[in-house]
Enzyme design. Structure first.
Site, PDB file in Angstrom:
ATOM      1  N   ALA A   1       7.804  30.163  30.123  1.00 50.12           N
ATOM      2  CA  ALA A   1       7.172  30.189  28.798  1.00 50.12           C
ATOM      3  C   ALA A   1       5.718  30.627  28.882  1.00 50.12           C
ATOM      4  O   ALA A   1       4.900  30.259  28.054  1.00 50.12           O
ATOM      5  CB  ALA A   1       7.262  28.802  28.168  1.00 50.12           C
TER       6      ALA A   1
ATOM      7  N   ARG B   1       5.010  42.053  21.944  1.00 50.26           N
ATOM      8  CA  ARG B   1       5.773  42.770  20.910  1.00 50.26           C
ATOM      9  C   ARG B   1       5.791  42.047  19.565  1.00 50.26           C
ATOM     10  O   ARG B   1       6.143  42.620  18.551  1.00 50.26           O
ATOM     11  CB  ARG B   1       7.212  43.010  21.414  1.00 50.26           C
TER      12      ARG B   1
ATOM     13  N   GLN C   1       1.156  29.315  35.526  1.00 53.06           N
ATOM     14  CA  GLN C   1       1.183  30.691  36.035  1.00 53.06           C
ATOM     15  C   GLN C   1      -0.117  31.328  35.546  1.00 53.06           C
ATOM     16  O   GLN C   1      -0.210  31.775  34.409  1.00 53.06           O
ATOM     17  CB  GLN C   1       2.399  31.457  35.473  1.00 53.06           C
TER      18      GLN C   1
ATOM     19  N   GLY D   1       4.901  38.707  35.528  1.00 52.22           N
ATOM     20  CA  GLY D   1       6.336  38.942  35.404  1.00 52.22           C
ATOM     21  C   GLY D   1       7.162  37.691  35.627  1.00 52.22           C
ATOM     22  O   GLY D   1       6.664  36.677  36.127  1.00 52.22           O
TER      23      GLY D   1
ATOM     24  N   TYR E   1       0.834  12.088 -14.596  1.00 51.15           N
ATOM     25  CA  TYR E   1       0.364  11.952 -13.225  1.00 51.15           C
ATOM     26  C   TYR E   1       0.319  10.465 -12.890  1.00 51.15           C
ATOM     27  O   TYR E   1      -0.376   9.686 -13.551  1.00 51.15           O
ATOM     28  CB  TYR E   1      -1.027  12.586 -13.026  1.00 51.15           C
TER      29      TYR E   1
ATOM     30  N   TYR F   1      -9.249   8.353  -9.544  1.00 50.34           N
ATOM     31  CA  TYR F   1     -10.327   8.852  -8.697  1.00 50.34           C
ATOM     32  C   TYR F   1     -11.630   8.839  -9.470  1.00 50.34           C
ATOM     33  O   TYR F   1     -11.710   9.384 -10.580  1.00 50.34           O
ATOM     34  CB  TYR F   1      -9.964  10.284  -8.280  1.00 50.34           C
TER      35      TYR F   1
ATOM     36  N   SER G   1       2.590   7.379 -25.277  1.00 47.32           N
ATOM     37  CA  SER G   1       2.289   8.743 -24.841  1.00 47.32           C
ATOM     38  C   SER G   1       0.798   9.037 -24.842  1.00 47.32           C
ATOM     39  O   SER G   1       0.048   8.492 -25.642  1.00 47.32           O
ATOM     40  CB  SER G   1       2.989   9.743 -25.777  1.00 47.32           C
TER      41      SER G   1
ATOM     42  N   ALA H   1       0.004   4.508 -28.219  1.00 47.83           N
ATOM     43  CA  ALA H   1      -0.110   5.924 -27.838  1.00 47.83           C
ATOM     44  C   ALA H   1      -1.554   6.389 -27.949  1.00 47.83           C
ATOM     45  O   ALA H   1      -2.303   5.929 -28.808  1.00 47.83           O
ATOM     46  CB  ALA H   1       0.791   6.770 -28.728  1.00 47.83           C
TER      47      ALA H   1
END
Ligand code: UD1
Ligand code: CA
Length: 465
Positions: free
Chosen positions: A9, A15, A74, A79, A368, A389, A407, A425
């Site tokens: 590896a 390529r 290596q 090679g 959210y 936040y 809502s 709401a």
């Protein structure tokens, strides 16, 4: 007899034209090298697996350290033959060594075992795994001896003599060697070829000339030994691996419609009778129960779904847990840490993050819900926002059971709303709401009768003047 596995590896992967080392390019959601190590680990303990690293060695080592394999450096990539020369000391005490290529990822442990048995049966010094893919171009070719079992040599694509281009049998880059014979002759490799590299493939001819036995076993399924030298080859391997996964799931009772359009990672688990529609992605450590329906365009990553969950079209679900009979989507976004209880509903354009919803809780439209706990059977109306936040810190919203949040309300955290409470709401809720209370947090409506008509009359008069 003791066995080592060496995985080569260290190469750059020129390529691929990529900055990332070739063996870290992923298919099926996992690096090429990860696949090879996984297969090798099913044959022997990671202690006896040696990975030859070189190009970006530190990066490659860091990526696979957790597998427990050993590393051989290596320092220069001269090679494949040189890669094995670098591993020579590490493997000297073993009887046999299996050599795998880090860029041949679909190899199965069964095939490694079969290659080793073939090697032992034939008492060979070198055994080569070969294949006959539809297009042999680019691979080393196998020159068989007259008896059809033994091998005379392996000829690299760039060194093919006229006529050899037609040889259909290719070298997979996977071998078994008798360590003693290998070490006796390994120093004979030379770099006398067009690439000026030490080719491991030259060992076939060297061993044969020394009177050692070199044989080859042809894999039944050529796709198993395909290599990835270019991006196009990588993508083809990815498709082949995903197809393998989809076929396995189907064999286990899962319906995957148009499997060629789905992206399912190898580690994903799905129970029988679940249906996966086209263009779905199931990634990482995702686990899906039975009788679920996952509709088109949904992407689920590292998440667990219980039985009978319906995920409608185009949802994104990450690092989350969903209880049985829950209904999600369409177009819902479950961010990390979402825990959706059984029978709960998360509807269209609802985003959750670090949010725990109890059994049967509902947030059906445009909400959210972040850093929140929502009790069982609570209803979150359209457009409700947890304001978690303050520009510096994140704060919790705790909502009890059976709460009705009207809502378009904003819940400014930290805040808690007791069980059974009602929120009118359009409220902006900034203070705690006790259980069973009604909270309305909005300015009173002012209505001026006839005001608009009077304004129109005034405007008309101005225009006349
Ligand atoms: C090699 C074989 C070829 C075979 C093909 C199968 C040689 C000379 N050729 O060609 O016969 O058909 O695999 O896929 O072996 N590597 C190192 N150090 C190096 C060079 C390479 O560790 O110095 C590693 C690479 O990272 C790679 C593997 O060895 O994982 C194979 O190298 P690669 O350059 O891809 O060889 P191919 O040209 O594909
Ligand atoms: Ca290769």
């Amino acid at each position: 007899m003791s066995l080592a596995i060496v995985i080569m590896a260290a190469g750059k992967g020129t390529r691929l034209k990529s900055q990332r080392p070739k063996v870290l390019h992923a298919i099926g959601g996992k690096p090429l090298l990860g696949h090879v190590i996984a297969a090798a680990s099913q044959v022997i303990r990671p202690d006896d697996i040696y990975v030859v690293v070189g190009h970006h060695a530190k990066q490659v080592e860091a990526a696979i350290e957790s597998t427990g394999v050993r590393f051989v450096l290596q320092p220069e990539q001269l090679g494949t033959g040189h890669a094995i020369q670098c591993a020579q000391q590490a493997i000297a005490e073993y009887a046999d060594v299996v050599v795998l290529s880090g860029d041949v990822p679909l190899i199965r442990p069964e095939t490694i075992e079969a290659l080793r048995s073939f090697h032992t049966q034939h008492d060979a010094a070198m055994t080569i795994l070969t294949a006959a893919p539809s297009d042999p171009h680019g691979y080393g070719r196998i020159v068989r001896a007259e008896n059809g079992v033994d091998v005379d040599s392996i000829v690299e694509q760039k060194s093919l003599a006229p006529g050899q281009e037609k040889i259909a049998e290719i070298n997979s880059g996977i071998y078994v060697f008798c360590v003693a014979a290998l070490i006796r002759h390994l120093h004979q490799l030379t770099a006398g070829n067009s690439q000026k590299e030490f080719y491991l493939t030259d060992m076939a001819e060297i061993l044969r000339r020394a009177g050692e036995r070199v044989v080859a076993l042809q894999a039944e399924e050529p796709t198993e030994v395909l290599g990835a030298n270019t991006i196009a080859e990588l993508v083809a391997l990815d498709a082949s691996l995903r197809n393998r996964t989809a076929q396995k799931l189907m064999a286990e009772g899962v319906t995957v419609f148009r499997p060629e359009t789905c992206v399912i990672d190898a580690g994903v688990e799905v129970a029988p009778d679940t249906v996966i529609e086209p263009y779905v992605q199931l990634l990482g450590r995702t686990k899906i129960g039975s009788d679920c329906l996952i509709r088109s365009g949904t992407v689920i990553e590292n998440s667990t779904l219980a039985d009978k969950v319906l995920v409608r079209q185009s949802c994104i679900i990450t690092d989350s847990v969903i209880g049985s009979d829950a209904k999600i989507g369409p177009f819902a976004h479950l961010r990390p840490g979402s825990e959706i209880g059984p029978e709960a509903h998360i509807g269209n354009f609802v985003e959750t993050k670090k949010a725990k919803l109890g059994r049967g809780a509902k947030a059906n439209h445009l909400s959210y819900i972040g850093d929140a706990e929502v009790g069982a059977a609570t209803n979150i109306g359209a457009g409700v926002i947890t304001c978690n936040y303050d520009g510096v810190n994140k704060h919790q919203t705790i909502i009890g059971e059976g709460v009705f949040v009207g809502s378009d309300s904003t819940l400014v955290a930290p805040i808690s709303i007791g069980s059974g409470a009602y929120i009118g709401a359009g409220s902006c809720i900034t203070r705690e709401v006790p259980a069973d209370a009604l909270a309305v947090g909005r300015s009173r409506q002012v209505t001026k009768e006839g005001w608009a008509a009077a304004k129109r009359t005034r405007r008309a008069k101005q225009c006349e003047n």
